[in-house]
Write a protein that holds these residues in place. Structure first.
Motif, PDB file in Angstrom:
ATOM      1  N   ALA A 139      -1.127  -0.076  -3.795  1.00 52.39           N
ATOM      2  CA  ALA A 139      -0.085   0.301  -4.752  1.00 52.39           C
ATOM      3  C   ALA A 139      -0.412  -0.265  -6.131  1.00 52.39           C
ATOM      4  CB  ALA A 139       1.269  -0.226  -4.287  1.00 52.39           C
ATOM      5  N   THR A 140       0.029   0.431  -7.162  1.00 52.08           N
ATOM      6  CA  THR A 140      -0.105  -0.087  -8.522  1.00 52.08           C
ATOM      7  C   THR A 140       0.926  -1.201  -8.719  1.00 52.08           C
ATOM      8  OG1 THR A 140       1.544   1.409  -9.469  1.00 52.08           O
ATOM      9  CG2 THR A 140      -0.760   2.210  -9.370  1.00 52.08           C
ATOM     10  N   ALA A 141       0.756  -1.970  -9.777  1.00 52.70           N
ATOM     11  CA  ALA A 141       1.709  -3.036 -10.072  1.00 52.70           C
ATOM     12  C   ALA A 141       3.126  -2.487 -10.209  1.00 52.70           C
ATOM     13  CB  ALA A 141       1.293  -3.784 -11.337  1.00 52.70           C
ATOM     14  N   GLN A 142       3.274  -1.332 -10.842  1.00 49.91           N
ATOM     15  CA  GLN A 142       4.602  -0.734 -11.004  1.00 49.91           C
ATOM     16  C   GLN A 142       5.161  -0.268  -9.667  1.00 49.91           C
ATOM     17  OE1 GLN A 142       6.495  -0.806 -13.899  1.00 49.91           O
ATOM     18  NE2 GLN A 142       8.056  -0.316 -12.379  1.00 49.91           N
ATOM     19  N   GLU A 143       4.318   0.307  -8.814  1.00 48.79           N
ATOM     20  CA  GLU A 143       4.776   0.732  -7.487  1.00 48.79           C
ATOM     21  C   GLU A 143       5.217  -0.468  -6.656  1.00 48.79           C
ATOM     22  OE1 GLU A 143       2.216   4.796  -6.612  1.00 48.79           O
ATOM     23  OE2 GLU A 143       1.173   2.857  -6.490  1.00 48.79           O
ATOM     24  N   VAL A 144       4.515  -1.584  -6.789  1.00 46.01           N
ATOM     25  CA  VAL A 144       4.904  -2.810  -6.081  1.00 46.01           C
ATOM     26  C   VAL A 144       6.273  -3.259  -6.555  1.00 46.01           C
ATOM     27  CG1 VAL A 144       4.383  -5.259  -5.733  1.00 46.01           C
ATOM     28  CG2 VAL A 144       2.547  -3.558  -5.616  1.00 46.01           C
ATOM     29  N   ARG A 145       6.459  -3.308  -7.858  1.00 46.22           N
ATOM     30  CA  ARG A 145       7.752  -3.745  -8.417  1.00 46.22           C
ATOM     31  C   ARG A 145       8.873  -2.778  -8.024  1.00 46.22           C
ATOM     32  NH1 ARG A 145       9.270  -7.569 -11.864  1.00 46.22           N
ATOM     33  NH2 ARG A 145       7.205  -8.001 -12.668  1.00 46.22           N
ATOM     34  N   ASP A 146       8.603  -1.479  -8.055  1.00 47.46           N
ATOM     35  CA  ASP A 146       9.618  -0.488  -7.675  1.00 47.46           C
ATOM     36  C   ASP A 146      10.023  -0.655  -6.203  1.00 47.46           C
ATOM     37  OD1 ASP A 146       9.487   0.571 -10.257  1.00 47.46           O
ATOM     38  OD2 ASP A 146       8.298   2.326  -9.650  1.00 47.46           O
ATOM     39  N   ALA A 147       9.041  -0.898  -5.334  1.00 44.37           N
ATOM     40  CA  ALA A 147       9.314  -0.984  -3.895  1.00 44.37           C
ATOM     41  C   ALA A 147       9.960  -2.301  -3.497  1.00 44.37           C
ATOM     42  CB  ALA A 147       8.018  -0.792  -3.104  1.00 44.37           C
ATOM     43  N   THR A 148       9.572  -3.385  -4.181  1.00 40.28           N
ATOM     44  CA  THR A 148      10.005  -4.717  -3.733  1.00 40.28           C
ATOM     45  C   THR A 148      10.966  -5.423  -4.678  1.00 40.28           C
ATOM     46  OG1 THR A 148       8.185  -5.914  -4.805  1.00 40.28           O
ATOM     47  CG2 THR A 148       7.781  -5.045  -2.578  1.00 40.28           C
ATOM     48  N   GLY A 149      10.990  -5.009  -5.939  1.00 41.53           N
ATOM     49  CA  GLY A 149      11.778  -5.739  -6.933  1.00 41.53           C
ATOM     50  C   GLY A 149      11.086  -7.025  -7.359  1.00 41.53           C
ATOM     51  N   PHE A 152       0.856  -1.177   0.000  1.00 40.16           N
ATOM     52  CA  PHE A 152       0.000   0.000   0.000  1.00 40.16           C
ATOM     53  C   PHE A 152       0.894   1.229   0.000  1.00 40.16           C
ATOM     54  CE2 PHE A 152      -2.499  -3.394   1.770  1.00 40.16           C
ATOM     55  CZ  PHE A 152      -3.765  -3.198   1.225  1.00 40.16           C
ATOM     56  N   ILE A 153       0.291   2.378  -0.283  1.00 36.53           N
ATOM     57  CA  ILE A 153       1.023   3.642  -0.270  1.00 36.53           C
ATOM     58  C   ILE A 153       0.380   4.547   0.771  1.00 36.53           C
ATOM     59  CG2 ILE A 153       1.767   5.656  -1.608  1.00 36.53           C
ATOM     60  CD1 ILE A 153       3.022   3.018  -2.611  1.00 36.53           C
ATOM     61  N   ALA A 154       1.207   5.098   1.665  1.00 33.15           N
ATOM     62  CA  ALA A 154       0.770   6.073   2.672  1.00 33.15           C
ATOM     63  C   ALA A 154       1.723   7.258   2.592  1.00 33.15           C
ATOM     64  CB  ALA A 154       0.807   5.458   4.071  1.00 33.15           C
ATOM     65  N   ASP A 155       1.190   8.419   2.283  1.00 34.18           N
ATOM     66  CA  ASP A 155       2.032   9.623   2.154  1.00 34.18           C
ATOM     67  C   ASP A 155       3.206   9.382   1.217  1.00 34.18           C
ATOM     68  OD1 ASP A 155       0.360  10.976   3.929  1.00 34.18           O
ATOM     69  OD2 ASP A 155       1.568  10.403   5.661  1.00 34.18           O
ATOM     70  N   ASP A 156       2.932   8.784   0.078  1.00 32.97           N
ATOM     71  CA  ASP A 156       3.918   8.515  -0.973  1.00 32.97           C
ATOM     72  C   ASP A 156       4.985   7.497  -0.583  1.00 32.97           C
ATOM     73  OD1 ASP A 156       2.667  10.261  -2.805  1.00 32.97           O
ATOM     74  OD2 ASP A 156       3.719  11.975  -1.925  1.00 32.97           O
ATOM     75  N   GLU A 157       4.821   6.803   0.530  1.00 31.01           N
ATOM     76  CA  GLU A 157       5.779   5.788   0.958  1.00 31.01           C
ATOM     77  C   GLU A 157       5.121   4.410   0.934  1.00 31.01           C
ATOM     78  OE1 GLU A 157       9.026   6.207   1.615  1.00 31.01           O
ATOM     79  OE2 GLU A 157       8.771   8.320   1.118  1.00 31.01           O
ATOM     80  N   PRO A 158       5.840   3.385   0.454  1.00 29.95           N
ATOM     81  CA  PRO A 158       5.257   2.048   0.441  1.00 29.95           C
ATOM     82  C   PRO A 158       5.179   1.450   1.854  1.00 29.95           C
ATOM     83  CG  PRO A 158       7.514   1.966  -0.351  1.00 29.95           C
ATOM     84  CD  PRO A 158       7.175   3.414  -0.135  1.00 29.95           C
ATOM     85  N   VAL A 159       4.112   0.722   2.090  1.00 34.55           N
ATOM     86  CA  VAL A 159       3.909  -0.001   3.341  1.00 34.55           C
ATOM     87  C   VAL A 159       3.569  -1.431   2.957  1.00 34.55           C
ATOM     88  CG1 VAL A 159       2.532  -0.220   5.444  1.00 34.55           C
ATOM     89  CG2 VAL A 159       3.029   2.057   4.513  1.00 34.55           C
ATOM     90  N   LEU A 160       4.353  -2.385   3.435  1.00 34.55           N
ATOM     91  CA  LEU A 160       4.093  -3.795   3.184  1.00 34.55           C
ATOM     92  C   LEU A 160       3.187  -4.321   4.285  1.00 34.55           C
ATOM     93  CD1 LEU A 160       4.717  -6.419   1.593  1.00 34.55           C
ATOM     94  CD2 LEU A 160       6.666  -6.736   3.139  1.00 34.55           C
ATOM     95  N   THR A 183      -8.519  -0.610   4.728  1.00 29.69           N
ATOM     96  CA  THR A 183      -7.521   0.441   4.534  1.00 29.69           C
ATOM     97  C   THR A 183      -7.785   1.660   5.408  1.00 29.69           C
ATOM     98  OG1 THR A 183      -8.715   1.239   2.581  1.00 29.69           O
ATOM     99  CG2 THR A 183      -6.865  -0.279   2.207  1.00 29.69           C
ATOM    100  N   ALA A 184      -9.045   2.006   5.626  1.00 31.36           N
ATOM    101  CA  ALA A 184      -9.340   3.166   6.475  1.00 31.36           C
ATOM    102  C   ALA A 184      -8.930   2.896   7.921  1.00 31.36           C
ATOM    103  CB  ALA A 184     -10.818   3.530   6.391  1.00 31.36           C
ATOM    104  N   ALA A 185      -9.282   1.721   8.429  1.00 31.30           N
ATOM    105  CA  ALA A 185      -8.936   1.376   9.816  1.00 31.30           C
ATOM    106  C   ALA A 185      -7.427   1.269   9.986  1.00 31.30           C
ATOM    107  CB  ALA A 185      -9.611   0.066  10.221  1.00 31.30           C
TER     108      ALA A 185
END
Length: 163
Positions: free
Chosen positions: A93-103, A59-67, A78-80
């Protein structure tokens, strides 16, 4: 020296196996004949309850990835979870954001082996199972672990992730 089983793994799964070993994890990465892209597929392939599958969701919170490592038996609220983490919004996160954050690609994201450590949340519901299974870098590789070990190897925070 690598074991023959380790060298036969896909490259991404070898990276995960190395990260697990470096973190002191006890379970070995294993390759499945069937896909474990979803919790239901993984549970069927492993012969376990779907709740014992640790889904790795980004997920993305304030432009930072959270696993978020969540039990396969429910969905992340997600709200809770955003409120528990002190954020207004937590979005998938989008598929690209997932790949960028995790490889790694969606369907095979491991809790470890990423380019940089990620803020991680471990679903408290995973503690209901003496053994849980997590992805190991591809949709066909997994490793056994526990909720406590997941928190230890990721530096994760144990929280409820549903409502």
């Amino acid at each position: 020296m690598e074991s023959p089983a380790h060298t036969s793994l896909p490259a991404r799964s070898r990276q995960v196996a190395d990260a697990l070993a470096a973190a002191g994890a006890t379970g070995a990465v294993r390759e499945l004949a069937d896909s474990a892209r979803t919790a239901a597929e993984a549970a069927q392939a492993l012969g376990c309850e779907v709740g014992a599958i640790a889904n790795s969701l980004v997920f993305i919170a304030d432009d930072e990835p959270v696993l978020v490592l969540t039990s396969g038996r429910h969905r992340v609220d997600t709200a809770a979870l955003a409120a528990r983490l002190g954020h207004d919004v937590l979005r998938r996160a989008t598929a690209q954001e997932v790949r960028d954050a995790t490889g790694q690609a969606i369907g095979g994201v491991a809790p470890v082996g990423h380019p940089q450590p990620l803020r991680t949340v471990v679903d408290e519901a995973l503690a209901d199972y003496p053994r849980v299974w997590a992805a190991a870098g591809t949709p066909h590789t997994v490793f056994p672990t526990t909720a406590a070990e997941l928190a230890a190897i990721t530096g994760g925070t144990v929280l409820p992730v549903d409502s």
